[in-house]
Motif scaffolding. Structure first.
Motif: not given
Length: 798
Positions: A177-183
């Motif tokens: 749910x954040x931009x840190x997770x490409x997934x």
């Protein structure tokens, strides 16, 4: 897709509570029932293949017939031991899949009793059943017991994706749910844009996690405990075994099957979090993961066959829960998928249909759960995915400046300039001073001292001189990047209130002058290699307009002309063309300059005597008006050409043939200044033009006594010399400063086609603060008052 619209409404029914029982657990054995069918089909072929085909064919029918599940177990009262029967099919899948897979391939490639059409159908059946590899493997890698995690890892390795065991647990579940997770796909991101980046990020992310964990244990990366040894051997073992058994054709079939399984899994990942974002809190942390941050569904048949993978919202809320305990949430707590997983996979593969269906649902989700957030553009932007470590700065930029937001989308490397000491040393951290106001004043003082005093044109030239440039073309590209870096830093200081737009205009003018100097010098050095006469001649560059008056804002038009002494006219025509060509490259994709216009590129170069003669005798009023703001910024050869030009300019402004006509034209424009219209916000360009006309009229009337180029300084000189009353001079000076501040801030914040009324509240507040107003309403009232007072005051000067 006709059933999809009914899903959300059906899924909101209050779920009933159930207890663990044999009857409730038996349906979860369905996914392993197919293995005996596949073994029989591989052994006997023929009509036996129809049995698993029929099994898979009735799945969608049962999905629709059985409908929504809506039942939950109570995790607080359900013991682990009561779930053994539920976990049995997961464990059986981990054992039976590799056995069935190897046996089927053995029958196809080694025994060789099957026809080609039978082999094709069996490969299809294996591919369908293999979709559950990641579902079962995913369930197992979350378990606390090591043997279950290893079993899950082996399952994932059979699909050529064992590193998922590390990436999923240590990256996806931490940063979902954040931009840190490409997934976690952003709104507007298509599956086909998402898929390759997700594959790359999974592998590199897993390696980074392992490297960090090994370093913290003070172990070398090649230590036997590095799980990538296992991942590599497990994956390689499958390919070697397949090659031994079936040769290269078998390897190809296996690779295609693995790709299909991975693609299917990634499609599910894509829509499980599509467009849903966790909000950054004031303390700098993201809010905790809640059911609202995952799309959920609750189809009964899929819950039986796929181990309740649809209940993704609860899985992220409590990832340690075994699948029977996963809870279903209604739409008040979690967004509902508009269809089952099969339908969503089909939809996701068609981006246009996907966006048409899902984007409105994402907007509804945002309005339902985060009504206070008016701008989600930073969360949706690709730059947030590309530079997640700079997310706070990205949110700040997107909320304040659409112009800079587009700049960092085009060039994410600009964000690196916020980390260099040149920027950070001027950003006093919060809590440094006794109160926020003191800290703000300190930041303003440091920024103003550095950008308007310490870092002048000479110092900037020294910085550019340290850059490596091979020729004029290379210089234009290198200097443009340097100037963009500087303009971005200055823009950020201005957005944060550390520099006023007028102060930023001075700093940007220094950047512009240093940049032009470097590019022109590179052109001359190239020219000297080809034309010996260049060494015996003199050339000067004269900037006009806002660059000359040191009132530069983003996208300022670069108006420049060249004068020369000595040398041939033909040589200087060619040199001027090369100057304009290089400056054209400098202004392309520039934060500082607007692209050089075709009209500007055709501007003639002048021999100084010809320039003087033309402007004294036959120049048009517009040409004379240009000289009211003109400054020599570059010379090569005899440096006295600058003083000779200045002397000639002064005489032309006093005695030029078009002087009287220009004064009359300006006075007419001042006298006919339109009243402020009824638009929501006064016309900034018109207000700025009005004070400029009044200033240039004064300048021409008193050209022997006015040395300043900017309007505010001209009005201030008029006050000191008593050419106008104290009150009138003060009103005009304030009007000039307000319109310049508004112009500079507007160019920094807004795109050319942006209406000021469409800005975010934060951007409007920044615009108001730049002009010393409390809020946007106060700014509007002040701008309207300034426009009316400035118009009346200017008229009294005539």
């Amino acid at each position: 897709m006709s059933e999809m619209g009914n899903t959300a409404s059906a899924a909101v029914a209050e779920p009933g509570m159930i207890e663990p029982s044999i009857s409730n657990a038996l349906p979860h054995l369905i996914p392993v029932v197919v293995f005996p069918m596949l073994l029989l089909a591989a052994t006997f072929g023929g009509w036996w293949i129809a049995v698993p085909l029929l099994f898979f064919a009735v799945g969608p029918i049962l999905e629709n017939a059985l409908g929504i599940d809506g039942r939950n177990m109570d995790p607080k009262t359900t013991s682990e031991s009561s779930l053994l029967l539920y976990m049995l099919p997961v464990w059986l899948y981990g054992v039976l899949w590799p056995i069935t897979f190897v046996y089927t391939l053995w029958q196809m490639f080694v025994v060789g009793h099957l026809a080609v059409w039978e082999c094709v159908l069996l490969v299809y059946l294996l591919a369908v059943e293999a979709q559950a590899i990641f579902i079962a493997g995913h369930e197992l890698v979350h378990r606390r017991s090591r043997w279950e995690r290893y079993l899950g890892e082996l399952l994932l390795a059979s699909g050529s994706y064992p590193h998922y065991a590390t990436e999923h647990v240590y990256i996806h579940h931490v940063y979902a749910g954040t931009a840190l997770d490409v997934g976690s796909a952003a709104k507007g991101q298509s599956l086909w844009w998402y898929f390759p980046r997700e594959l790359k990020a999974n592998l590199l992310g897993a390696w980074e996690v392992v490297s960090t964990r090994m370093a913290r244990r003070h172990l070398p990366i090649w230590h036997y405990s590095n799980p990538f040894w296992r991942y590599g051997l497990e994956t390689l073992g499958w390919y070697v075994f397949i090659y031994w058994m079936a040769g290269w054709w078998g390897v190809l079939v296996y690779a295609i099957l693995c790709f299909g399984v991975i693609l299917s899994m990634k499609i599910s990942n894509y829509f499980q979090h599509y467009g849903l974002r966790r909000v950054r809190l004031p303390n700098g942390n993201f809010e905790k993961v809640m059911p609202r941050h995952s799309w959920t569904a609750d189809w009964k048949y899929s819950n039986w066959v796929f181990f309740k993978v649809q209940r993704h919202a609860d899985h992220h809320a409590v990832s340690s829960r075994r699948y029977p305990l996963l809870q279903h949430y209604g739409e008040d707590e979690s967004p509902q998928l508009p269809g089952n997983y099969g339908q969503m996979i089909n939809l996701a593969m068609r981006p246009k249909r996907w966006f048409a269906k899902m984007d409105p649902l994402v907007d509804e989700w945002r309005e339902r759960f985060y009504p206070e957030i008016e701008d989600w553009s930073a969360y949706d932007s690709p730059v947030a995915q590309a530079r997640p470590e700079a997310f706070d700065a990205i949110v700040e930029i997107f909320s304040l400046s659409p112009y800079l937001a587009h700049a960092i989308e085009r060039t994410p490397e600009l964000l690196d300039r916020l980390k260099v000491r040149e920027f950070t040393d001027l950003e006093i951290p919060e809590g440094f001073g006794p109160d926020m106001e003191t800290e703000k004043i300190a930041r303003q003082g440091l920024a103003r001292l550095y950008w308007t005093r310490e870092l002048g044109v000479a110092e900037m030239k020294e910085q550019i001189a340290e850059l490596q440039m091979q020729d004029a073309e290379d210089a234009a590209d290198t200097v443009r990047n340097w100037s963009n870096d500087k303009a971005f830093q200055i823009g950020m200081h201005t957005l944060r209130g550390n520099l006023s737009p007028r102060e930023a205009g001075v700093a940007l003018a220094n950047v512009a002058e240093a940049s032009i100097d470097a590019v022109l010098m590179a052109v001359l050095e190239d020219d000297m290699d080809r034309h010996y006469e260049a060494a015996d001649s003199t050339v000067a560059a004269i900037v006009l307009g806002d660059v000359a008056s040191r009132e530069v804002a983003p996208r300022t038009a670069l108006e420049i002309m060249f004068i020369h002494e000595g040398g041939s006219a033909e040589h200087f025509r060619g040199l001027s063309e090369r100057f304009y060509e290089a400056l054209g490259m400098l202004t392309q994709k520039s934060l500082l300059f607007a692209p050089l216009s075709k009209k500007q590129k055709k501007r003639a170069s002048w021999a100084l005597p010809d320039f003087i003669e033309h402007h004294r005798t036959s120049a048009q009023a517009a040409e004379l008006l240009e000289l009211t703001r003109a400054r020599c910024i570059f010379t090569r050869g005899d440096s006295q050409i600058e003083s000779r030009f200045n002397q000639a300019r002064s005489e032309i402004l006093q005695q030029g043939a078009a002087r009287d006509a220009l004064i009359a034209e300006l006075e007419k424009k001042v006298a006919n200044m339109p009243e402020s219209d009824s638009a929501p916000f006064p016309d900034m360009q018109q207000g700025l033009q009005n004070v400029e006309n009044a200033a240039r009229s004064l300048q021409l009337k008193h050209s022997t006594e006015i040395d300043a180029e900017d309007a505010a300084s001209i009005f201030e000189t008029a006050r000191v010399r008593s050419w106008v009353s104290e009150e009138n001079a003060q009103q005009l000076t304030e009007a000039a400063r307000m319109w310049r501040n508004l112009h500079g801030m507007q160019r920094l914040i807004m795109e050319d086609d942006t209406a000021i009324e469409t800005l975010t509240n934060k951007a409007k507040a920044a615009l108001a603060e730049s002009c010393g107003q409390e809020d946007f309403d106060a700014l509007t009232a002040s701008a309207r008052k300034t426009a009316d007072e400035g118009r009346l005051t200017a008229v009294t000067l005539q």
